[in-house]
Design an enzyme around this catalytic site. Structure first.
Site, PDB file in Angstrom:
ATOM      1  CB  SER A  81      48.629  42.374  36.429  1.00 53.06           C
ATOM      2  OG  SER A  81      47.414  41.847  35.906  1.00 53.06           O
TER       3      SER A  81
ATOM      4  CE1 TYR B 180      46.960  47.398  34.285  1.00 53.94           C
ATOM      5  CE2 TYR B 180      46.214  45.173  33.797  1.00 53.94           C
ATOM      6  CZ  TYR B 180      46.627  46.126  34.712  1.00 53.94           C
ATOM      7  OH  TYR B 180      46.722  45.807  36.051  1.00 53.94           O
TER       8      TYR B 180
HETATM    9  P1  NDP Z   1      42.831  51.218  42.669  1.00 55.39           P
HETATM   10  O1  NDP Z   1      42.290  52.001  41.528  1.00 55.39           O
HETATM   11  O2  NDP Z   1      41.903  50.880  43.771  1.00 55.39           O
HETATM   12  O3  NDP Z   1      44.108  51.951  43.276  1.00 55.39           O
HETATM   13  C1  NDP Z   1      45.099  52.512  42.441  1.00 55.39           C
HETATM   14  C2  NDP Z   1      46.024  53.410  43.252  1.00 55.39           C
HETATM   15  O4  NDP Z   1      47.019  53.934  42.359  1.00 55.39           O
HETATM   16  C3  NDP Z   1      45.304  54.593  43.882  1.00 55.39           C
HETATM   17  O5  NDP Z   1      45.789  54.806  45.185  1.00 55.39           O
HETATM   18  C4  NDP Z   1      45.688  55.764  42.981  1.00 55.39           C
HETATM   19  O6  NDP Z   1      45.769  56.964  43.736  1.00 55.39           O
HETATM   20  C5  NDP Z   1      47.092  55.345  42.530  1.00 55.39           C
HETATM   21  N1  NDP Z   1      47.458  56.011  41.287  1.00 55.39           N
HETATM   22  C6  NDP Z   1      46.924  55.812  40.046  1.00 55.39           C
HETATM   23  N2  NDP Z   1      47.447  56.682  39.181  1.00 55.39           N
HETATM   24  C7  NDP Z   1      48.332  57.461  39.877  1.00 55.39           C
HETATM   25  C8  NDP Z   1      49.179  58.544  39.542  1.00 55.39           C
HETATM   26  N3  NDP Z   1      49.233  59.024  38.285  1.00 55.39           N
HETATM   27  N4  NDP Z   1      49.936  59.107  40.498  1.00 55.39           N
HETATM   28  C9  NDP Z   1      49.888  58.632  41.759  1.00 55.39           C
HETATM   29  N5  NDP Z   1      49.117  57.598  42.150  1.00 55.39           N
HETATM   30  C10 NDP Z   1      48.339  57.030  41.222  1.00 55.39           C
HETATM   31  O7  NDP Z   1      43.433  49.891  42.006  1.00 55.39           O
HETATM   32  P2  NDP Z   1      44.147  48.588  42.665  1.00 55.39           P
HETATM   33  O8  NDP Z   1      44.385  48.770  44.100  1.00 55.39           O
HETATM   34  O9  NDP Z   1      43.368  47.417  42.218  1.00 55.39           O
HETATM   35  O10 NDP Z   1      45.501  48.582  41.835  1.00 55.39           O
HETATM   36  C11 NDP Z   1      46.778  48.684  42.423  1.00 55.39           C
HETATM   37  C12 NDP Z   1      47.801  48.043  41.504  1.00 55.39           C
HETATM   38  O11 NDP Z   1      47.480  46.666  41.325  1.00 55.39           O
HETATM   39  C13 NDP Z   1      47.849  48.634  40.092  1.00 55.39           C
HETATM   40  O12 NDP Z   1      49.200  48.678  39.684  1.00 55.39           O
HETATM   41  C14 NDP Z   1      47.064  47.625  39.246  1.00 55.39           C
HETATM   42  O13 NDP Z   1      47.477  47.631  37.902  1.00 55.39           O
HETATM   43  C15 NDP Z   1      47.448  46.330  39.944  1.00 55.39           C
HETATM   44  N6  NDP Z   1      46.532  45.218  39.753  1.00 55.39           N
HETATM   45  C16 NDP Z   1      45.180  45.322  40.016  1.00 55.39           C
HETATM   46  C17 NDP Z   1      44.348  44.236  39.859  1.00 55.39           C
HETATM   47  C18 NDP Z   1      42.870  44.303  40.073  1.00 55.39           C
HETATM   48  O14 NDP Z   1      42.140  43.472  39.472  1.00 55.39           O
HETATM   49  N7  NDP Z   1      42.360  45.198  40.909  1.00 55.39           N
HETATM   50  C19 NDP Z   1      44.894  42.925  39.477  1.00 55.39           C
HETATM   51  C20 NDP Z   1      46.293  42.923  39.196  1.00 55.39           C
HETATM   52  C21 NDP Z   1      47.066  44.022  39.367  1.00 55.39           C
HETATM   53  P3  NDP Z   1      45.164  58.378  43.274  1.00 55.39           P
HETATM   54  O15 NDP Z   1      44.023  58.127  42.344  1.00 55.39           O
HETATM   55  O16 NDP Z   1      44.782  59.041  44.568  1.00 55.39           O
HETATM   56  O17 NDP Z   1      46.318  59.065  42.614  1.00 55.39           O
HETATM   57  C1  8X3 Z   2      44.280  43.432  36.625  1.00 56.13           C
HETATM   58  C2  8X3 Z   2      43.765  42.054  36.362  1.00 56.13           C
HETATM   59  O1  8X3 Z   2      42.803  40.522  34.572  1.00 56.13           O
HETATM   60  O2  8X3 Z   2      42.023  42.844  34.632  1.00 56.13           O
HETATM   61  O3  8X3 Z   2      45.627  43.539  36.411  1.00 56.13           O
HETATM   62  O4  8X3 Z   2      44.225  42.328  33.845  1.00 56.13           O
HETATM   63  S1  8X3 Z   2      43.202  41.931  34.778  1.00 56.13           S
END
Ligand code: NDP
Ligand code: 8X3
Length: 251
Positions: free
Chosen positions: A139, A152
């Site tokens: 991120s 985070y």
């Molecule tokens: P979502 O919440 O849409 O998806 C997150 C996914 O992670 C889900 O499929 C969820 O599945 C899974 N997950 C979370 N906790 C667990 C767990 N304990 N065990 C297994 N699976 C888990 O978020 P994003 O798609 O946006 O995020 C994906 C990645 O990208 C993350 O690592 C996030 O930190 C990173 N990210 C996101 C950004 C954003 O602004 N959206 C920006 C930068 C990075 P389930 O709940 O079914 O277990």
């Molecule tokens: C998710 C993007 O800016 O909320 O990783 O940290 S931010």
């Protein structure tokens, strides 16, 4: 046919990456905790693509569950060419002194320890085959630290350190290690961060066009489709209206 293992494919980036890889002809192993979502994903992928797909439903924070799930893989799915360490979350957005220890633990256990558990399981096969590619979802929070995001940000700084360390240690085995570092992207991320408060989640993107999951799938596709001699170490990708974690131009 090649095989990709994608963690956290029930939503957001992971789901979009699963569809993208299906389009590229990969067999898929997809994971998450929500079984119904996994089943739905399999149904949708199967109806569109002629590939093999295996769902694994478990909590990535539980090393034993990770190991059991991994060991349950049929022979056919054991040669994992690409591991996408995507499962992760932010929990809470309060000053350190006002936020919950349980939120810290959830973020560290998922974003850091879960990623380590899965990588530890997948790497031996990659070493045996002297090939493979690991792509970690980091991120912009792994590069900068912003108010109310200390833990985070710490978890994503750790992801970056692990990514760089793995790249050093695995270089002699021909294994590529990359990361993607997005800024604001609208998925279920903010709903999860604000513990289900959809209004607060929506407000994060007020006045700007955030990234979407397809944008991240584009970046991952670019990373994994480079020639063998090219390694993309990181793609840092933001919405056009976001300069960094502090400056967003909202209209
Ligand atoms: P979502 O919440 O849409 O998806 C997150 C996914 O992670 C889900 O499929 C969820 O599945 C899974 N997950 C979370 N906790 C667990 C767990 N304990 N065990 C297994 N699976 C888990 O978020 P994003 O798609 O946006 O995020 C994906 C990645 O990208 C993350 O690592 C996030 O930190 C990173 N990210 C996101 C950004 C954003 O602004 N959206 C920006 C930068 C990075 P389930 O709940 O079914 O277990
Ligand atoms: C998710 C993007 O800016 O909320 O990783 O940290 S931010």
């Amino acid at each position: 046919m090649k095989t990709a293992f994608i963690t956290g494919a029930t939503s957001g980036f992971g789901k979009a990456i699963a569809f993208r890889f299906a389009g590229l002809g990969y067999n898929l192993i997809v994971t998450g905790r929500r079984e119904e979502r996994l089943n739905e994903l399999i149904r949708d992928l199967k109806s569109e693509f002629d590939i093999e797909i295996l769902p694994l439903c478990y909590d990535i924070r539980d090393n034993k569950a990770c190991t059991t799930a991994f060991q349950s893989l049929p022979e056919y799915f054991r040669n994992i060419d690409i591991l996408i360490n995507n499962a992760g979350l932010a929990a809470g957005a309060s000053p350190f002194q006002d936020s919950d220890l349980a939120d810290y633990e959830q973020m560290i256990d998922t974003n850091v320890k879960g990623l380590l558990y899965m990588t530890k399981l997948v790497v031996p096969g990659m070493i045996e085959r002297q090939s493979g590619h690991i792509v970690n979802l980091s991120s912009i929070a792994g590069i900068e630290v912003y108010p109310n995001g200390s833990v985070y940000c710490a978890s994503k700084h750790a992801v970056n350190a692990i990514t760089k360390g793995l790249r050093i240690d695995l270089i002699k085995h021909g294994i590529k290690v990359s990361s993607v570092s997005p800024g604001m992207a609208e998925t279920e991320f903010s709903i999860v961060r604000y513990h289900g408060d959809e209004e607060k989640a929506k407000a994060v993107y007020n006045g700007l066009t955030p990234l979407n999951a397809e944008d991240i799938a584009d970046a991952v596709e670019f990373i994994v489709t480079r020639p063998a001699h090219v390694s993309i170490n990181d793609i840092q990708i933001n919405p056009t209206q976001q300069a960094n974690t502090y400056i967003a131009h909202r209209k």
